[in-house]
Each structure stands twice: as C-alpha cells, then as structure tokens.
Design an enzyme around this catalytic site. Structure first.
Site, mmCIF file in Angstrom:
data_model
loop_
_atom_site.group_PDB
_atom_site.id
_atom_site.type_symbol
_atom_site.label_atom_id
_atom_site.label_comp_id
_atom_site.label_asym_id
_atom_site.label_seq_id
_atom_site.Cartn_x
_atom_site.Cartn_y
_atom_site.Cartn_z
ATOM 1 N N LYS A 483 0.820 -1.185 -0.059
ATOM 2 C CA LYS A 483 -0.136 0.046 -0.115
ATOM 3 C C LYS A 483 0.902 1.180 0.027
ATOM 4 O O LYS A 483 2.012 1.122 0.266
ATOM 5 C CB LYS A 483 -0.816 -0.164 1.100
ATOM 6 C CG LYS A 483 -0.149 0.006 2.426
ATOM 7 C CD LYS A 483 -1.193 -0.376 3.655
ATOM 8 C CE LYS A 483 -0.331 -0.460 4.998
ATOM 9 N NZ LYS A 483 -0.839 -1.130 6.140
ATOM 10 N N TYR A 709 15.107 32.065 4.806
ATOM 11 C CA TYR A 709 13.820 32.728 5.060
ATOM 12 C C TYR A 709 13.973 33.096 6.499
ATOM 13 O O TYR A 709 14.239 32.224 7.554
ATOM 14 C CB TYR A 709 12.647 31.910 4.833
ATOM 15 C CG TYR A 709 12.278 31.840 3.518
ATOM 16 C CD1 TYR A 709 12.119 33.027 2.700
ATOM 17 C CD2 TYR A 709 12.020 30.498 2.904
ATOM 18 C CE1 TYR A 709 11.587 32.950 1.524
ATOM 19 C CE2 TYR A 709 11.768 30.516 1.647
ATOM 20 C CZ TYR A 709 11.423 31.729 0.739
ATOM 21 O OH TYR A 709 10.913 31.626 -0.490
HETATM 22 C C1 LIG Z 1 -0.239 -1.613 6.952
HETATM 23 C C2 LIG Z 1 -0.779 -2.956 7.255
HETATM 24 C C3 LIG Z 1 -0.047 -4.350 7.611
HETATM 25 C C4 LIG Z 1 1.348 -4.167 7.722
HETATM 26 O O1 LIG Z 1 2.016 -3.562 8.789
HETATM 27 P P1 LIG Z 1 3.485 -3.336 9.065
HETATM 28 O O2 LIG Z 1 3.555 -2.813 10.373
HETATM 29 O O3 LIG Z 1 4.022 -2.407 7.945
HETATM 30 O O4 LIG Z 1 4.187 -4.730 8.781
HETATM 31 C C5 LIG Z 1 -0.725 -5.440 8.036
HETATM 32 N N1 LIG Z 1 -2.037 -5.566 8.092
HETATM 33 C C6 LIG Z 1 -2.795 -4.293 7.835
HETATM 34 C C7 LIG Z 1 -4.381 -4.631 7.808
HETATM 35 C C8 LIG Z 1 -2.393 -3.180 7.456
HETATM 36 O O5 LIG Z 1 -3.013 -2.003 7.089
#
Ligand SMILES: *Cc1c(COP(=O)(O)O)cnc(C)c1O
Length: 813
Positions: A483, A709
């Site tokens: 993701k 700045y």
């Molecule tokens: C993002 C996510 C993961 C992975 O989590 P990590 O801590 O990056 O390993 C697993 N399950 C769900 C539902 C997630 O949203």
C-alpha cells in the site's frame, strides 16, 4: 561442451534413474523461472531456506527440460525424464563444476580478498582481453552457488579464466578452490569486511589463502601476517607502497586528477598513469599491474592500457523512460554470460508486454562470430523479445539471424534515427560494451526529472523478504503489503519483484492501487484493505479481492456481485478485535453468519484482524486478548459456515513478537523495506532506500550573515554553505531544519542551516572537501530513516511515505 557436461554429471556420486533419452546438454540452470530453460538444460533442483526447486520440476518438464539433479523425484515424474538422485543438490552442483573445470588446462586467475574483487576482475578482463579469450565470472558471482555457475560457462575457445571467490565464514573456501583451481592467485586485500564469520584476522587470512592451495603463484601486498600462509610450492610475488622488501615497490604521486605510480621492479623503473586518486582504486590498479608484470607484458603496453582503466559500474539499473517506457540500463558490458543474466533480470522486472533489446557487438566469447550470433539469436528468441536493435559493424553483418531486427553501424547512426524508432509503452534492455557509449542512449531514453532520486536496492528487498520468511513456520503463507506506493518505495517495481519471489498475496489500501498493479501485469492475488462501495464494480472487473469489514459493505457487495451473476467471488472478512479501525464487531457476527450462510456468490478466502500493539511489549496482554478474540470469532464463523479459509492477524512486528499466532498467513509491511522496531532485528535487515541529491551551489558567508527565510541561521564565524535541491515539497519535514537534522556529504555530516524551503535546503559544509555537483545523502546509511523518525517525533512509516512522487525512484541490484 555437450559431452563435457554429460561426463561431468556422470562422475558425481548419484543414483541415476531415467530413460537415457535427450542427453544432448548445452546449458546448466538452477532458476526455474528463467525463460532460457529448455530441452538442452541440465537442471539442479536446489533447496534454499524458503524455496525448493523440486516444486517446479513438473513445470520445467512442460518447457522441455529432461535432465534433473534432485534429492527425490516428485510424484508423477518418475520415468518421464532423467534424474540424478543425490543427498544434497548444492554439493552435487559443486562437484559437477569441479569435474567440468578439470577438462580445461589454460591459466586461471583466482581472486579473493575483502574488497575490490569484482573491480579487479573487470579491470583484468579489460587489460588482458586484447590478447586472450577471457572467461570471467559475471557481475559478482562469487559465492557457493555463483562460482560453480561461472565455471560451467567455460568453453573450448577460452584460453584464460578470471574468477572471484567470496566467503563469509570458515571452511567455505576449500570448496571454491576445488571448483576454480586457480593457477594464478591474487589476494586483493584483507580489510575488516565480513569479519563476523571468523575467530580472528589470522583465521580469515588462512581461510582466504586456501584458495591458492594449488596455485603456481600468489600476488599480494606484502604483509607478514600473510607470508606464513603461502603454500610451500607456491611462489609469492609481492608488492608494496612502503616496503622495499617486496618484489615490486610502488610510489604513488597525485597529479591533477590522476595518480602516477612509480614502479620499481628489479632493474626496471618506470611510471604508470592511472585516472584515479582514491585509495581503493589505486590499490586495485596495483593488483592489476602486478598481474600484467607476471604475464610479462612490456612496459609500454602496461602504460597504454592502465591509463584507460575506468570506473566499474556493477549494477543493473531500472529507470523510468520517456513515453511510459521502462529501461534497464546495463550499458557497461557486453559478453554472452552477462547477456543471459540481463535477460533473466528483464523477465523478472518487465512492466510492459512489449520487450525491446538494444544490443551492441558482443566481445570475447571465444566462439566464432557465426556461432556466437547464432547463440545470441537463440537466447533472444527464447526470451521472447519483440524487437532487436543491433548497434555495431559485426552485429549488423549478422542481422539476418534475428527476427524483427534493425541495425545501425554505430551509436551515432542510431541517435540520428532516434525519433523514428517510436519508443513507447515497452521495456527496453540497453546492453552494450563500454566502447559503444550507450550511456548516450540511456540519456536519450531516460525520463528527465530533477536531480534528487530515491534509490531502491532490490537485492535488499529480497534479502529482507527472506529474513522474515525464515521466521515463519512451514506452510505459513505470506501477504506483502504494498500500500501507499510500496511504503513510498515504488509500487509496481516492488510488486513485480515480489511476484518473482512467488509471495502468496499482495495487499493494497485502495482499489486504484490494485488496478494499477494489475494493469502493470501483476497476477498475484491482491487484497484491497479499504474498498469503498463506489469501487466495487472496478474491483470485480479487475479481479481484485475486497476486504469486507461491515454489514453495509457486505450487502452492497453482494448486491453488485449477484447482478453480475458471480459465483464464489473471493472476499476477505475482517474482524475488529480491539484496534477499532475497520472490522466486524463481535455483536454483528450473528447477522454476518446469517447473511453468508448458503450463499454461493462469494467465497471467503480469508479471515483477518489487525493488532494495535504488536510492536509495544508493554501492551503484550492487550495483543493476546486481541488474538484470543480473533480465535473465538474466526472459529465460530468457520464452524457455522463449514469453511476453512486462511486466517491471519500478524503484521511485521507481530511476526517477530507473536510467533505462535502466525495462523495460515502473515502480512509483512514495513519490514520488507528494512525497518524494524526491535534494535537487534534492525541490525539484521538491509537498508532499502537511499534518498540522494546533489550540491547545486556553494558559497562562503562571513560572520554575522544569515541563511534562508527569516534569517533563522546567523553565522558566528565564516561558514561554507551548500544548497541542495530538496525541500518540504519533496517530503522533508520543516522540523528537520534549523540544526535538528543533517545530510551526509563525502561521508561527513553537514547540518541543516536555517529553515527548510519548499524546494531547497542549505547545509553547513565548512571543513568538508566538496564541490558543486557532489552527491548528497539525505537519508540511507546516515542519517537512517529510524533516526530521522525519532528526532522528528514520528515513525519511520511516515518518513518513507512522505517522500513526494516528484522524487524519481531508481531501482538497482
Ligand atoms: C499496513 C498493514 C499491515 C502491515 O503492517 P506493518 O507494520 O507495516 O508490517 C498489515 N495489516 C494491515 C491490515 C495493514 O493495514
């Protein structure tokens, strides 16, 4: 070659079971995914920590492979092919290579040492190939598997071999010695790299020296720790920058951008110019010089060739190209072996169906031109290339051997015709010998963006994946979360790599992320964590698998699915067990069961939940209560619906901290990208991303002048200031400015001066020997993402995913 392969395999201790048909062998493979496998392949089914090539034997039989080395014959394959059954297929591969090596009598240079092996090998190849048909190990194929594969590529036409051997622990070298049997040994150096595997330096030296057990000579930088390990029958041929005791005494002098080596060898005294100044290159060049002296080259040839040494580019790079192309840049070498490797890499990385290769003349194969281009064309056909663009006099002569091929006499002619070649929506492999200057072609084809890039090390991703896989119980599957554009690292490229590694599932947050992966050719099943009702139709159309987390969503999905007359469409059911983000709550389970009972429209592929505190050991009890509730709810659903889907609850830190709750699958996220919340585990992972930029401008300001700045930085003394073209719009938080953060330039820390601007920031380079155009590391080895996260009071996830899409991603291995 065929007879030699057959003889070599027949000599290994094995039980032969087969029909003796199809014994015409021409190639050896260990990679079940290579498109180059075919009837003439001898396949070794290796068993790794996470893979077992025996699983693919049936697939390989479909592609025509008929000769296998195995530990057992898979069910149903008996009598259909030839099998050599052995105890250990890796050992068999090594024995086979050693047998094969024995057919050849010519000199073989064996290289080992802590650093510089690959560079010395490439340079020696460059220096010696005008006079020899050289066979050398490709890239850095120097391991227990790489060495045998390299040796097996020797053929009758070669008359000099150059192989490197690398080891990480005791007693590996003896095996490599048997396979390489070098006649000329070169010890490049004894640095501190890989010391962990050894008791002490002596043990490491002794181990390395065992590569030269049967060598006539060994070349090394004189060192009394080494002397005592030279075998009695072996002659030492030594060099030194400090000791006149050595056979060759070298004095180095820097002149402009070059180094002049003054060489004293017996009666001779002469100068050799090399185009480098850094210590490592000068040391590596000295090793090469010694080999030339040993081979009795005359002084003027040595001088002429050494001044042409060049930086060695050892990485295959994937870059974004113009018109939606992706390009694989391998523009620094062109020989048959490295072509095979590049084509396999292309297959694992290709993002478009259409594949083009731009290929220069090929050198140093040892074969006649006709044989060589016949083999090259077979290779290209087996890799299903759509178009071949040949550049060079020789490849032009053999144009007719290729289909859909156009050729150009030289690179300039290609460039003149560039506009007519219509590059778009294709993957382009650019492979050429240095002299063809294909970097000009890469430049034309590369998408132009500004100079800040996020470099992604694909090998590190593979390494981290295997690290976590090794923590899984047998049969536990793995879903990898890609993701948010692969946690900021590039979605499609990483998904392709994961597909290559045969992960079981991918996970994305939204439907559009999944759609772009599917459109890019990913066919691993993809779960969508947060499917909005409006995206259900698209999800169905693209064969994505929604996570359903509430009754409203379930009813909406069922409605659409029924309209489309779907049967058994895969979905995933998520329970809320305490995270309180998404998921069915306990009090909805009755209605959930009632809705799903007897339904044939959807099929529950998996049941999942998510832990809120898998990384926080102070909340261990809470995590256990979540797991207990998950067990209860999922068991109930399974027994009421008579189903047995996959169950999964662990993310990265869950894999590390709750090994007993792996269920059927785990969901790996941040760990893939080299980040762990456990300091011990962090040390074992490899850095994946390096954010790099360059210095745009340097100036020195006087005391009491200010920078940026709001005049937030006031100089107390004269200060050298460098401007870097990366700012908060690229994802570098303003909190990192005003002395909190730093970048690394020439291995030194340069702290950030004043406020970070939208597209730029300024750093203090007082006392750092740097110039405009020099590379800047914004994060990577130092500072690490974890360090930035800590200073900025956030988590690594946020740092990684904040890097803006305008920062170009460059992938390499
Ligand atoms: C993002 C996510 C993961 C992975 O989590 P990590 O801590 O990056 O390993 C697993 N399950 C769900 C539902 C997630 O949203």
């Amino acid at each position: 070659m065929s007879q030699k392969i057959l003889n070599s395999i027949q000599k290994i201790p094995a039980t032969f079971l087969g029909n003796q048909e199809n014994r015409d062998l021409d190639a050896v493979s260990i990679d079940s995914r290579s498109l180059q496998n075919g009837p003439q392949t001898l396949f070794f089914a290796l068993i790794g920590a996470n893979t077992d090539a025996h699983l693919y034997i049936q697939d390989l039989m479909v592609t025509g492979v008929r000769n296998f080395v195995v530990t057992h014959i898979p069910n149903g394959c008996e009598t259909k092919a030839n099998f050599y059954v052995v105890d250990d297929t890796l050992v068999a591969l090594q024995q086979f290579a050693a047998n094969y090596r024995d057919f050849f009598e010519f000199p073989i240079i064996g290289l080992t040492g802590s650093n510089g092996k690959t560079i010395v090998k490439e340079w020696l190849n460059f220096l010696l190939s005008p006079d020899y048909n050289v066979i050398r190990s490709p890239k850095s194929y120097n391991s227990q598997i790489g060495v045998p594969l390299s040796v097996i590529a020797i053929n009758e036409k070669h008359n000099l071999g150059i192989f490197e051997a690398g080891i990480s622990t005791s007693s590996e070298m003896a095996k490599l010695e048997e396979i390489i049997k070098p006649t000329v040994g070169v010890l490049t150096n004894i640095g501190s790299a890989h010391d962990q595997g050894f008791l002490n330096v002596e043990e490491k030296i002794k181990e390395k020296m065992s590569l030269f057990k049967n060598s006539k000579v060994i070349i090394y930088q004189i060192d009394n720790r080494v002397d005592s390990f030279v075998f009695p029958k072996t002659k030492a041929f030594t060099w030194s920058f400090v000791s006149k005791e050595a056979d060759v005494f070298i004095v180095k002098n820097r002149v402009l951008d070059d180094t002049i080596l003054n060489v004293q060898f017996g009666e001779e005294n002469f100068d050799v110019k090399i185009p480098f100044q850094d210590a490592a290159s000068v040391e590596n060049a000295s090793s090469c010089l010694m080999v030339l002296l040993y081979f009795k080259y005359d002084i003027s040839t040595i001088q002429n060739r050494m001044q042409l040494l060049y930086p060695v580019e050892m990485r295959l790079k994937v870059k974004n190209g113009i018109n939606n192309c992706s390009i694989i840049d391998d523009s620094y070498s062109s020989d048959f072996q490295s072509l095979k490797i590049a084509l396999d890499f292309l297959e694992s990385q290709k993002q478009y169906e259409k594949k083009t290769i731009i290929l220069s003349d090929i050198f140093q194969s040892g074969l006649s031109k006709d044989e060589l281009y016949t083999k090259v064309s077979q290779l290209i056909v087996s890799n299903k290339m759509d178009r071949v663009i040949g550049i060079g006099e020789t490849i032009s002569e053999f144009k007719d051997k290729f289909t859909n091929c156009i050729t150009f006499k030289n690179t300039a002619a290609f460039i003149a015709d560039f506009e007519n070649l219509d590059f778009s929506n294709e993957t382009i492999l650019i492979k050429g010998a240095r002299s063809f200057q294909f970097e000009e072609i890469v430049y034309l084809l590369e998408e132009k963006t500004h100079e800040t890039v996020l470099e992604i090390n694909l090998n590190a991703i593979s390494y981290n994946l295997n690290f976590f896989k090794s923590k899984l119980k047998p049969k536990v599957k793995i879903m990898v979360m890609v993701k948010a554009f692969g946690y900021g690292n590039g979605g499609l490229e990483i998904a392709k790599l994961l597909q290559h590694h045969k992960v079981d599932y991918l996970g994305v947050a939204f439907a559009d992320e999944g759609i772009s992966l599917k459109n890019g050719g990913v066919n691993v099943p993809i779960m969508v964590l947060n499917p909005e009702n409006t995206s259900f139709a698209a999800i169905i159309q693209h064969q994505l698998e929604p996570e359903i987390y509430c009754l409203k969503g379930l009813h909406a999905f069922l409605k659409i699915a029924k309209q489309k007359n779907l049967e058994q469409f895969p979905i995933h059911i998520k329970f809320d067990t305490g995270m309180h983000r998404l998921g069915f709550e306990e009090n909805t389970i009755e209605e959930l069961i009632a809705t799903l009972k007897g339904n044939n429209t959807v099929q529950i592929k998996s049941i999942l939940s998510h832990l809120a505190t898998s990384d926080a050991l102070e909340h261990m009890d809470f995590a256990h209560s979540q797991i207990a509730l998950f067990e209860k709810l999922s068991s109930r659903l399974m027994s009421e619906l008579y189903i047995k889907p996959l169950r999964h609850i662990l993310n990265t830190s869950g894999i590390s901290n709750f090994q007993e709750s792996q269920y059927d699958m785990v969901r790996l996220g941040i760990g893939l990208y080299g980040i762990s919340n456990d300091p011990e585990e962090q040390k074992q992972l490899e850095d994946v991303g390096t954010l790099k930029s360059v210095i745009s401008q340097i100036r020195t300001i006087a005391a009491r002048e200010s920078v940026g700045y709001g005049r937030k930085f006031m100089a107390e003394k004269p200060t050298k200031v460098a401007t870097i073209p990366i700012g908060y719009a690229d994802g570098i938080s303003r909190g990192w400015g005003n002395g909190v953060g730093f970048v690394t330039i020439k291995n030194e820390k340069a702290s950030i001066l004043g406020s970070i601007c939208m597209d730029m920031l300024m750093v203090d380079v007082t006392g750092i020997d740097c110039k405009e155009g020099d590379a800047v590391i914004v994060f990577g080895q130092s500072p690490t993402v974890a360090y930035m996260a800590q200073k900025l009071n956030t988590i690594s996830y946020e740092i990684l995913t904040s890097i803006s899409q305008r920062v170009k991603r460059v992938f390499f291995r």
